[in-house]
Design a protein around this motif. Structure first.
Motif, PDB file in Angstrom:
ATOM      1  N   LEU A 104       0.825  -1.215   0.000  1.00  0.00           N
ATOM      2  CA  LEU A 104       0.000   0.000   0.000  1.00  0.00           C
ATOM      3  C   LEU A 104       0.854   1.259   0.000  1.00  0.00           C
ATOM      4  CD1 LEU A 104      -2.925  -0.827   2.450  1.00  0.00           C
ATOM      5  CD2 LEU A 104      -3.148  -0.103   0.071  1.00  0.00           C
ATOM      6  N   SER A 105       2.030   1.193   0.597  1.00  0.00           N
ATOM      7  CA  SER A 105       2.882   2.382   0.699  1.00  0.00           C
ATOM      8  C   SER A 105       3.345   2.881  -0.673  1.00  0.00           C
ATOM      9  CB  SER A 105       4.078   2.122   1.619  1.00  0.00           C
ATOM     10  OG  SER A 105       4.989   1.222   1.012  1.00  0.00           O
ATOM     11  N   ARG A 106       3.248   2.070  -1.706  1.00  0.00           N
ATOM     12  CA  ARG A 106       3.564   2.531  -3.070  1.00  0.00           C
ATOM     13  C   ARG A 106       2.621   3.646  -3.506  1.00  0.00           C
ATOM     14  NH1 ARG A 106       3.262  -3.035  -6.182  1.00  0.00           N
ATOM     15  NH2 ARG A 106       1.197  -2.119  -6.330  1.00  0.00           N
ATOM     16  N   TYR A 107       1.453   3.731  -2.873  1.00  0.00           N
ATOM     17  CA  TYR A 107       0.434   4.715  -3.250  1.00  0.00           C
ATOM     18  C   TYR A 107       0.406   5.927  -2.316  1.00  0.00           C
ATOM     19  CZ  TYR A 107      -0.882   0.759  -6.076  1.00  0.00           C
ATOM     20  OH  TYR A 107      -0.853  -0.289  -6.964  1.00  0.00           O
ATOM     21  N   GLY A 108       1.331   5.984  -1.374  1.00  0.00           N
ATOM     22  CA  GLY A 108       1.396   7.107  -0.442  1.00  0.00           C
ATOM     23  C   GLY A 108       1.433   6.620   0.994  1.00  0.00           C
ATOM     24  N   GLU A 109       1.261   7.555   1.908  1.00  0.00           N
ATOM     25  CA  GLU A 109       1.245   7.207   3.327  1.00  0.00           C
ATOM     26  C   GLU A 109       0.102   6.232   3.597  1.00  0.00           C
ATOM     27  OE1 GLU A 109       2.423  10.909   5.969  1.00  0.00           O
ATOM     28  OE2 GLU A 109       0.951  11.430   4.419  1.00  0.00           O
ATOM     29  N   VAL A 110       0.344   5.290   4.493  1.00  0.00           N
ATOM     30  CA  VAL A 110      -0.679   4.302   4.838  1.00  0.00           C
ATOM     31  C   VAL A 110      -1.388   4.762   6.108  1.00  0.00           C
ATOM     32  CG1 VAL A 110      -1.143   1.905   5.454  1.00  0.00           C
ATOM     33  CG2 VAL A 110       0.613   2.448   3.740  1.00  0.00           C
ATOM     34  N   GLY A 116     -14.024   3.670  11.307  1.00  0.00           N
ATOM     35  CA  GLY A 116     -14.090   4.975  10.655  1.00  0.00           C
ATOM     36  C   GLY A 116     -13.247   6.059  11.285  1.00  0.00           C
ATOM     37  N   SER A 117     -12.444   5.720  12.311  1.00  0.00           N
ATOM     38  CA  SER A 117     -11.588   6.703  12.987  1.00  0.00           C
ATOM     39  C   SER A 117     -10.124   6.299  12.842  1.00  0.00           C
ATOM     40  CB  SER A 117     -11.930   6.783  14.470  1.00  0.00           C
ATOM     41  OG  SER A 117     -13.252   7.224  14.634  1.00  0.00           O
ATOM     42  N   PRO A 118      -9.216   7.293  12.767  1.00  0.00           N
ATOM     43  CA  PRO A 118      -7.797   6.977  12.625  1.00  0.00           C
ATOM     44  C   PRO A 118      -7.230   6.277  13.854  1.00  0.00           C
ATOM     45  CG  PRO A 118      -8.151   9.360  12.711  1.00  0.00           C
ATOM     46  CD  PRO A 118      -9.486   8.720  12.776  1.00  0.00           C
ATOM     47  N   VAL A 119      -6.273   5.383  13.606  1.00  0.00           N
ATOM     48  CA  VAL A 119      -5.554   4.680  14.663  1.00  0.00           C
ATOM     49  C   VAL A 119      -4.121   5.184  14.615  1.00  0.00           C
ATOM     50  CG1 VAL A 119      -4.698   2.436  15.434  1.00  0.00           C
ATOM     51  CG2 VAL A 119      -7.006   2.634  14.484  1.00  0.00           C
ATOM     52  N   GLY A 120      -3.590   5.612  15.742  1.00  0.00           N
ATOM     53  CA  GLY A 120      -2.213   6.098  15.780  1.00  0.00           C
ATOM     54  C   GLY A 120      -2.125   7.593  15.535  1.00  0.00           C
ATOM     55  N   ALA A 121      -0.902   8.063  15.301  1.00  0.00           N
ATOM     56  CA  ALA A 121      -0.642   9.496  15.176  1.00  0.00           C
ATOM     57  C   ALA A 121      -1.124  10.087  13.850  1.00  0.00           C
ATOM     58  CB  ALA A 121       0.852   9.762  15.345  1.00  0.00           C
ATOM     59  N   LEU A 122      -1.113   9.303  12.778  1.00  0.00           N
ATOM     60  CA  LEU A 122      -1.503   9.821  11.469  1.00  0.00           C
ATOM     61  C   LEU A 122      -3.027   9.911  11.370  1.00  0.00           C
ATOM     62  CD1 LEU A 122      -0.508  10.705   8.648  1.00  0.00           C
ATOM     63  CD2 LEU A 122      -0.708   8.314   7.949  1.00  0.00           C
ATOM     64  N   LYS A 123      -3.523  11.135  11.229  1.00  0.00           N
ATOM     65  CA  LYS A 123      -4.975  11.372  11.135  1.00  0.00           C
ATOM     66  C   LYS A 123      -5.409  11.664   9.708  1.00  0.00           C
ATOM     67  CE  LYS A 123      -5.225  11.455  15.695  1.00  0.00           C
ATOM     68  NZ  LYS A 123      -5.029  10.171  16.275  1.00  0.00           N
ATOM     69  N   VAL A 124      -4.531  12.311   8.948  1.00  0.00           N
ATOM     70  CA  VAL A 124      -4.779  12.676   7.553  1.00  0.00           C
ATOM     71  C   VAL A 124      -3.451  12.542   6.816  1.00  0.00           C
ATOM     72  CG1 VAL A 124      -5.490  14.530   5.982  1.00  0.00           C
ATOM     73  CG2 VAL A 124      -6.544  14.360   8.231  1.00  0.00           C
ATOM     74  N   THR A 125      -3.454  11.916   5.644  1.00  0.00           N
ATOM     75  CA  THR A 125      -2.208  11.785   4.889  1.00  0.00           C
ATOM     76  C   THR A 125      -1.835  13.124   4.250  1.00  0.00           C
ATOM     77  OG1 THR A 125      -3.267  11.179   2.800  1.00  0.00           O
ATOM     78  CG2 THR A 125      -2.764   9.376   4.357  1.00  0.00           C
ATOM     79  N   ARG A 126      -0.602  13.242   3.786  1.00  0.00           N
ATOM     80  CA  ARG A 126      -0.145  14.470   3.115  1.00  0.00           C
ATOM     81  C   ARG A 126      -1.010  14.777   1.896  1.00  0.00           C
ATOM     82  NH1 ARG A 126       5.180  12.795   4.924  1.00  0.00           N
ATOM     83  NH2 ARG A 126       5.317  11.315   3.215  1.00  0.00           N
ATOM     84  N   SER A 127      -1.567  13.754   1.258  1.00  0.00           N
ATOM     85  CA  SER A 127      -2.414  13.977   0.080  1.00  0.00           C
ATOM     86  C   SER A 127      -3.838  14.386   0.469  1.00  0.00           C
ATOM     87  CB  SER A 127      -2.466  12.707  -0.778  1.00  0.00           C
ATOM     88  OG  SER A 127      -3.141  11.674  -0.082  1.00  0.00           O
ATOM     89  N   GLY A 128      -4.171  14.288   1.769  1.00  0.00           N
ATOM     90  CA  GLY A 128      -5.503  14.686   2.237  1.00  0.00           C
ATOM     91  C   GLY A 128      -6.464  13.535   2.467  1.00  0.00           C
ATOM     92  N   LEU A 129      -6.016  12.289   2.329  1.00  0.00           N
ATOM     93  CA  LEU A 129      -6.881  11.124   2.545  1.00  0.00           C
ATOM     94  C   LEU A 129      -7.208  10.974   4.027  1.00  0.00           C
ATOM     95  CD1 LEU A 129      -8.217   8.639   1.170  1.00  0.00           C
ATOM     96  CD2 LEU A 129      -6.105   7.385   1.676  1.00  0.00           C
ATOM     97  N   GLY A 151      -3.409   6.489  -0.792  1.00  0.00           N
ATOM     98  CA  GLY A 151      -3.735   7.148  -2.047  1.00  0.00           C
ATOM     99  C   GLY A 151      -4.090   8.594  -1.797  1.00  0.00           C
ATOM    100  N   SER A 152      -4.961   9.119  -2.649  1.00  0.00           N
ATOM    101  CA  SER A 152      -5.414  10.499  -2.527  1.00  0.00           C
ATOM    102  C   SER A 152      -6.918  10.499  -2.280  1.00  0.00           C
ATOM    103  CB  SER A 152      -5.086  11.268  -3.808  1.00  0.00           C
ATOM    104  OG  SER A 152      -5.877  10.781  -4.878  1.00  0.00           O
ATOM    105  N   PRO A 153      -7.500  11.636  -1.937  1.00  0.00           N
ATOM    106  CA  PRO A 153      -8.942  11.664  -1.681  1.00  0.00           C
ATOM    107  C   PRO A 153      -9.805  11.228  -2.875  1.00  0.00           C
ATOM    108  CG  PRO A 153      -7.928  13.604  -0.747  1.00  0.00           C
ATOM    109  CD  PRO A 153      -6.868  12.913  -1.558  1.00  0.00           C
TER     110      PRO A 153
END
Length: 186
Positions: A104-110, A116-129, A151-153
């Motif tokens: 999955l990391s080939r498509y951006g941050e995982v 439906g809620s984020p797990v861990g520190a990453l809440k939104v990827t750099r692409s906005g997903l 991926g992206s939004p």
């Protein structure tokens, strides 16, 4: 079983949408400038989704859907695409998620999501997903389970886990391309 996307519901929605737009287009079909295309089949697989097949996993066909779906709709500049495949393995959900993190990391941050809620520190990827990316399409949450997204939004992949069946792990692989305007409104 609750996977990220329910292909029969989407297929029905796309079919209705296409029927509404194509019903009145018969007289406009000649040089109308209208571009309408619809496809639906069950030829989706991990490879077509852009992810490797999980070792030893088999396609899983639930009572309410097929094991895979490939749906698409183009209406002028509007483009929607869904590829989804359901699998089952005797391995743990953690092992399945671990296997898919690197591909999955080939498509951006995982992004990891649960209910439906984020797990861990990453809440939104750099692409906005985000974890609730499909909310704009009428879903309160895209999944009721555990999933990974990248991926992206407008264009992303999901690995969704259904661990509610003792003795096996059912999981869905999804590629989703949303119309640009649906994610730009968020």
């Amino acid at each position: 079983m609750s996977l990220p996307i329910r292909p029969p519901l989407l297929f029905a929605s796309i079919t209705l949408f296409a029927a509404l737009f194509s019903a009145g287009e018969t007289s406009l079909a000649q040089n109308s400038g209208v571009d309408l295309a619809l496809h639906a089949n069950s030829n989706a697989s991990a490879v077509k989704i852009g992810l490797p097949a999980y070792p030893g996993a088999a396609f899983y066909k639930g009572a309410d859907n097929d094991s895979a779906a490939d749906l698409g709709l183009t209406f002028n500049d509007f483009h929607f695409s869904l590829l989804a495949a359901n699998y089952v393995t005797s391995d743990s959900p953690e092992k399945v998620l671990s296997f898919y993190r690197k591909p999955l990391s080939r498509y951006g941050e995982v992004l990891e999501c649960n209910q439906g809620s984020p797990v861990g520190a990453l809440k939104v990827t750099r692409s906005g997903l985000t974890c609730g990316q499909a909310e704009g399409n009428g879903n309160a949450h895209s999944s009721t389970g555990h999933e990974l997204r990248a991926g992206s939004p407008n264009q992303f992949r999901i690995v969704g886990i259904d661990d509610s069946h003792p003795g096996d792990t059912r999981f869905g692989l999804v590629y989703l391309e949303l119309p640009k305007e649906s994610s730009e409104k968020k």
